[in-house]
Scaffold this motif. Structure first.
Motif: not given
Length: 415
Positions: A322-330
């Motif tokens: 699962k990608p992060p919710v915010s920031g790099s890679g969101a």
């Protein structure tokens, strides 16, 4: 077809071998996942009057069962049919199933059963399927998002729905925060949220379930292609799926046509009727719409199977992270691949040639994008080259894992 893929797909040596083997006309039979069915129908092509290929959308679960048992009638009411004819007759049990599509990943139990169970031969001389038919291959075909279509209540009349992970967890577990449109939108609207779900074994359901398990730790969701199994442990105590008031449908077609009624949220594969960039019909999740670039980059971050891992068909489907919710890679978080199950060895040279041509077209066709899917990561933008690795590993007969490798396929092959 792209020249690079033509060269790898049908080398002069392989064509000479096919001719020497006395290839005759043979229909190549496939089926399974409904998610990529329109793409495969156009690409193969499959349909009335097309006699090289036929593909029947049965759902991923029925497709895997038909392939593993080499029986087009393996699942009642989900039989493979001869789509070349207008009457669509069911294939007899003597007809081989040459390839299937599945959004549901092959399990260890299924792989081990294929490799080790004495399924064929006689009681005095039993054979496993691997011994008789050769190794099975599982590879991703295309990447896909799972879209969240909606039509809010007539009271709320929302046209820019944005669901956080928390709201998605609440909606699909019928818990506080997702029971009514007022809870979802922060208003006084008491209209219930009606989830539309697929009742049959669905790979799209499995892709959604992987997201829910990752996004909602401790909520009771379970990875499965059965929606009932996915939510059984997440619903409130004493609540059953039958008592939720949610709407059951079969297949992507029924899901697509279910949003004339207000108050509904569902999940679906790409569909020409639903532009993934149209927030009036497709919900954002964590602020993101399901656009191609973010999905391709997220999958491309997954490591390729190298060395001994390349021998394991389970390793060729990129793991869901699962990608992060915010920031790099969101990025948009509900995605995966729809996959193919094929054999390394085919007894019929024409079928083998047809499968190779299909793969070559699939990995180079612009139809992938026009049907709402995403090409596999190809090494651009820092991604791992999944597409190139598949082509060089499985579509080169000189490779020990390649389709038609003469050392592996000496005297054996799927009928």
């Amino acid at each position: 077809m792209n020249g690079k893929f033509k060269t790898v797909t049908l080398s002069a040596m392989m064509m000479a071998g096919l001719i020497a083997a006395g290839a005759i006309s043979a229909q190549t039979v496939g089926g399974g996942a409904t998610l990529p069915e329109p793409l495969y129908d156009a690409l193969l092509p499959s349909g009335v009057g097309n006699f090289e290929f036929t593909y029947t959308g049965t759902g991923s679960g029925a497709g895997k069962k038909a392939f593993l048992n080499n029986n087009p009638r393996a699942t009642t009411d989900r039989e493979f049919r001869n789509e070349s004819l207008a009457a669509r007759p069911i294939w007899p049990t003597t007809q081989s199933v040459h390839f299937v599509g599945s959004d549901s990943v092959l399990t260890s139990a299924e792989k081990n059963g294929y490799n080790n169970d004495n399924f064929l031969g006689t009681s005095s001389a039993p054979k496993t399927r691997q011994q008789a038919w050769g190794p099975l291959i599982q590879i991703p075909a295309v990447a896909t998002a799972v879209l969240i279509p909606y039509k809010s209540s007539t009271i709320s009349a929302g046209t820019d729905l944005n669901l956080s992970d928390g709201k998605m967890c609440a909606v699909f577990s019928q818990k506080t925060g997702g029971r009514t449109w007022g809870e979802v939108l922060g208003t006084n609207d008491n209209t219930p949220v009606q989830v539309v779900y697929q009742a049959d074994g669905s790979g799209t359901t499995e892709l959604l379930s992987r997201y829910l398990v990752a996004a909602c730790p401790g909520s009771g969701f379970f990875v499965s292609n059965s929606f009932a199994a996915v939510v059984a442990g997440a619903l409130p105590s004493g609540t059953t799926l039958a008592s939720t008031g949610w709407l059951s449908v079969k297949g992507d077609g029924e899901m697509s046509s279910s949003f004339g009624g207000a108050g509904r949220i569902g999940y679906m594969s790409p569909d020409p009727a639903y532009n993934p960039s149209n927030n009036t019909r497709i919900a954002k999740v964590n602020g993101f719409l399901p656009v191609a670039a973010s999905i391709k980059n997220a999958l491309g971050a997954q490591s390729l199977p190298l060395n001994n891992a390349a021998n394991d068909p389970l390793a060729w489907v990129p793991a869901y992270i699962k990608p992060p919710v915010s920031g790099s890679g969101a990025s948009y978080p509900i995605f995966g691949t729809t996959n193919l199950l094929i054999n390394q060895c085919y007894a019929n040279a024409t079928v083998q040639s047809n499968v190779m041509v299909f793969l070559g077209d699939l990995y180079s066709s612009s139809l992938v994008g026009t049907h709402g899917f995403v090409d596999l990561p190809d090494g651009t933008n820092g991604t791992n080259d999944w597409r190139g690795a598949i082509v060089s590993t499985f579509m080169d007969s000189a490779n020990s894992l390649g389709i038609g490798n003469t050392n592996v396929c000496n005297g054996i092959g799927r009928p």
